[in-house]
Design a protein around this motif. Structure first.
Motif, PDB file in Angstrom:
ATOM      1  N   THR A 220       0.847  -1.184   0.000  1.00  0.00           N
ATOM      2  CA  THR A 220       0.000   0.000   0.000  1.00  0.00           C
ATOM      3  C   THR A 220       0.889   1.244   0.000  1.00  0.00           C
ATOM      4  N   ALA A 221       0.259   2.385  -0.176  1.00  0.00           N
ATOM      5  CA  ALA A 221       1.002   3.646  -0.125  1.00  0.00           C
ATOM      6  C   ALA A 221       1.626   3.856   1.246  1.00  0.00           C
ATOM      7  N   PHE A 222       1.049   3.239   2.266  1.00  0.00           N
ATOM      8  CA  PHE A 222       1.594   3.389   3.607  1.00  0.00           C
ATOM      9  C   PHE A 222       2.954   2.711   3.726  1.00  0.00           C
ATOM     10  N   ASP A 223       3.148   1.575   3.016  1.00  0.00           N
ATOM     11  CA  ASP A 223       4.471   0.940   2.991  1.00  0.00           C
ATOM     12  C   ASP A 223       5.515   1.929   2.499  1.00  0.00           C
ATOM     13  N   GLU A 224       5.186   2.616   1.437  1.00  0.00           N
ATOM     14  CA  GLU A 224       6.120   3.579   0.863  1.00  0.00           C
ATOM     15  C   GLU A 224       6.348   4.742   1.819  1.00  0.00           C
ATOM     16  N   PHE A 225       5.269   5.166   2.471  1.00  0.00           N
ATOM     17  CA  PHE A 225       5.345   6.328   3.350  1.00  0.00           C
ATOM     18  C   PHE A 225       6.277   6.080   4.529  1.00  0.00           C
ATOM     19  N   VAL A 226       6.256   4.869   5.084  1.00  0.00           N
ATOM     20  CA  VAL A 226       7.084   4.577   6.256  1.00  0.00           C
ATOM     21  C   VAL A 226       8.473   4.076   5.883  1.00  0.00           C
ATOM     22  N   GLY A 227       8.808   4.091   4.593  1.00  0.00           N
ATOM     23  CA  GLY A 227      10.159   3.778   4.185  1.00  0.00           C
ATOM     24  C   GLY A 227      10.416   2.324   3.850  1.00  0.00           C
ATOM     25  N   HIS A 228       9.356   1.548   3.572  1.00  0.00           N
ATOM     26  CA  HIS A 228       9.575   0.175   3.105  1.00  0.00           C
ATOM     27  C   HIS A 228      10.099   0.194   1.669  1.00  0.00           C
ATOM     28  N   TYR A 229      10.945  -0.758   1.368  1.00  0.00           N
ATOM     29  CA  TYR A 229      11.448  -0.925   0.011  1.00  0.00           C
ATOM     30  C   TYR A 229      10.800  -2.107  -0.681  1.00  0.00           C
ATOM     31  N   ARG A 230      10.323  -3.068   0.113  1.00  0.00           N
ATOM     32  CA  ARG A 230       9.741  -4.289  -0.461  1.00  0.00           C
ATOM     33  C   ARG A 230       8.875  -4.979   0.573  1.00  0.00           C
ATOM     34  N   ARG A 231       8.076  -5.922   0.086  1.00  0.00           N
ATOM     35  CA  ARG A 231       7.474  -6.985   0.878  1.00  0.00           C
ATOM     36  C   ARG A 231       7.981  -8.306   0.304  1.00  0.00           C
ATOM     37  N   TYR A 232       8.027  -9.332   1.124  1.00  0.00           N
ATOM     38  CA  TYR A 232       8.593 -10.609   0.708  1.00  0.00           C
ATOM     39  C   TYR A 232       7.501 -11.637   0.444  1.00  0.00           C
ATOM     40  N   GLU A 233       7.740 -12.447  -0.568  1.00  0.00           N
ATOM     41  CA  GLU A 233       6.948 -13.658  -0.713  1.00  0.00           C
ATOM     42  C   GLU A 233       7.558 -14.718   0.214  1.00  0.00           C
ATOM     43  N   PRO A 234       6.741 -15.614   0.788  1.00  0.00           N
ATOM     44  CA  PRO A 234       7.276 -16.601   1.737  1.00  0.00           C
ATOM     45  C   PRO A 234       8.443 -17.409   1.185  1.00  0.00           C
ATOM     46  N   GLY A 235       8.318 -17.912  -0.046  1.00  0.00           N
ATOM     47  CA  GLY A 235       9.408 -18.685  -0.629  1.00  0.00           C
ATOM     48  C   GLY A 235      10.643 -17.840  -0.870  1.00  0.00           C
ATOM     49  N   GLN A 236      10.445 -16.566  -1.165  1.00  0.00           N
ATOM     50  CA  GLN A 236      11.567 -15.665  -1.429  1.00  0.00           C
ATOM     51  C   GLN A 236      12.431 -15.468  -0.196  1.00  0.00           C
ATOM     52  N   ILE A 237      11.808 -15.199   0.964  1.00  0.00           N
ATOM     53  CA  ILE A 237      12.601 -14.976   2.173  1.00  0.00           C
ATOM     54  C   ILE A 237      13.256 -16.282   2.621  1.00  0.00           C
ATOM     55  N   LEU A 238      12.590 -17.406   2.413  1.00  0.00           N
ATOM     56  CA  LEU A 238      13.172 -18.704   2.747  1.00  0.00           C
ATOM     57  C   LEU A 238      14.448 -18.950   1.941  1.00  0.00           C
ATOM     58  N   ARG A 239      14.378 -18.738   0.626  1.00  0.00           N
ATOM     59  CA  ARG A 239      15.544 -18.957  -0.235  1.00  0.00           C
ATOM     60  C   ARG A 239      16.669 -17.972   0.074  1.00  0.00           C
ATOM     61  N   LYS A 240      16.295 -16.734   0.374  1.00  0.00           N
ATOM     62  CA  LYS A 240      17.307 -15.715   0.653  1.00  0.00           C
ATOM     63  C   LYS A 240      18.068 -16.052   1.930  1.00  0.00           C
ATOM     64  N   LEU A 241      17.356 -16.489   2.953  1.00  0.00           N
ATOM     65  CA  LEU A 241      18.019 -16.870   4.192  1.00  0.00           C
ATOM     66  C   LEU A 241      18.936 -18.068   3.971  1.00  0.00           C
ATOM     67  N   GLU A 242      18.467 -19.046   3.223  1.00  0.00           N
ATOM     68  CA  GLU A 242      19.290 -20.226   2.935  1.00  0.00           C
ATOM     69  C   GLU A 242      20.555 -19.850   2.184  1.00  0.00           C
ATOM     70  N   SER A 243      20.458 -18.888   1.277  1.00  0.00           N
ATOM     71  CA  SER A 243      21.629 -18.482   0.501  1.00  0.00           C
ATOM     72  C   SER A 243      22.691 -17.815   1.369  1.00  0.00           C
ATOM     73  N   HIS A 244      22.285 -17.332   2.542  1.00  0.00           N
ATOM     74  CA  HIS A 244      23.235 -16.707   3.472  1.00  0.00           C
ATOM     75  C   HIS A 244      23.574 -17.638   4.638  1.00  0.00           C
ATOM     76  N   GLY A 245      23.187 -18.902   4.514  1.00  0.00           N
ATOM     77  CA  GLY A 245      23.600 -19.876   5.515  1.00  0.00           C
ATOM     78  C   GLY A 245      22.692 -20.000   6.714  1.00  0.00           C
TER      79      GLY A 245
END
Length: 247
Positions: free
Chosen positions: A148-173
């Protein structure tokens, strides 16, 4: 999902937006003791078992014990209040932590990754300062479709898909040991729009209401959190709390 205008912002500009928003928020706020949050029953045993602790960007809402935890934040207002309560705190960002390699057994970064342009750099720093058998507490907002526009307003850059954050964490060990459904953004666009209008046009008044009325009420209405193994079913879930372990 993030707007084109937001994705084109530089990391420096994004940091400036976040610092301005949270400096204003914390300058009129009081520190809330970690024991008042619904995360406390979940982190208390971890904190007792893991004495070398780091919490990044807690503002005035720390979740780890003030005694024995090292805090890092970019907000001068938050740092002043944390130190006045006896906490050890330094001014720095998640992308450049002033800490030695493998110096912490528990690393906490709640509601942080979505605020930085280079989340891989942030995760590399978290991994660098974490001991070989460390635990990491993270929370992230989910689903680009919920942007939402509120994400942008408070300085968010993204939201994560569940599989995306899982893979990203795994890639960093990191592997996800446990998770909990955490946080709840209002679904009403009217409520979000009204909040954003007041924060834009009557910020001082809006922040007074948030710090003195909305936040205390929210603390009273918190629901207990419950760990479950691995990732939960995430349909309709706005935010996840993750307990991770070095793989």
């Amino acid at each position: 999902m993030p707007s084109l205008a937001l994705t084109q912002r530089s990391a420096t500009e994004l940091k400036r937006i976040n610092q301005a928003f949270y400096d204003a928020l914390w300058s009129g706020a009081r520190l809330v003791d970690p024991s008042r949050f619904n995360t406390w029953p979940m982190v208390r045993e971890l904190a007792m078992a893991l004495p070398r602790r780091l919490e990044i960007a807690p503002g005035l809402r720390p979740r780890l014990p003030l005694d024995g935890t090292y805090f890092v934040d970019i907000s001068l207002a938050a740092l002043h209040e944390l130190r006045s309560h006896g906490a050890s705190a330094a001014r720095a960002s998640i992308g450049a932590l002033p800490c030695a390699d493998e110096s912490f057994d528990l690393v906490c970064a709640l509601d942080i990754l979505e605020h930085v342009a280079d989340d891989d750099k942030a995760l590399r720093e978290l991994s660098r300062v974490a001991a070989p058998d460390a635990r990491m507490l993270l929370s992230v907002p989910l689903h680009e479709s919920a942007w939402t526009a509120f994400d942008e307003f408070v300085g968010h850059y993204r939201r994560y898909e569940p599989g995306q954050i899982l893979r990203k964490l795994e890639s960093h060990g990191w592997s996800i040991e446990q998770s909990a459904i955490y946080g709840m953004q209002p679904t009403s666009k009217t409520v979000l729009g009204l909040g954003q209008w007041y924060l834009t046009h009557q910020r001082e008044r809006a922040l007074w209401w948030y710090n003195r009325v909305i936040m205390p009420l929210g603390l009273r209405l918190q629901k207990p959190l419950k760990w479950q193994r691995g990732m939960p079913a995430c349909e309709g879930v706005d935010e996840l709390l993750l307990l991770c372990r070095r793989a």
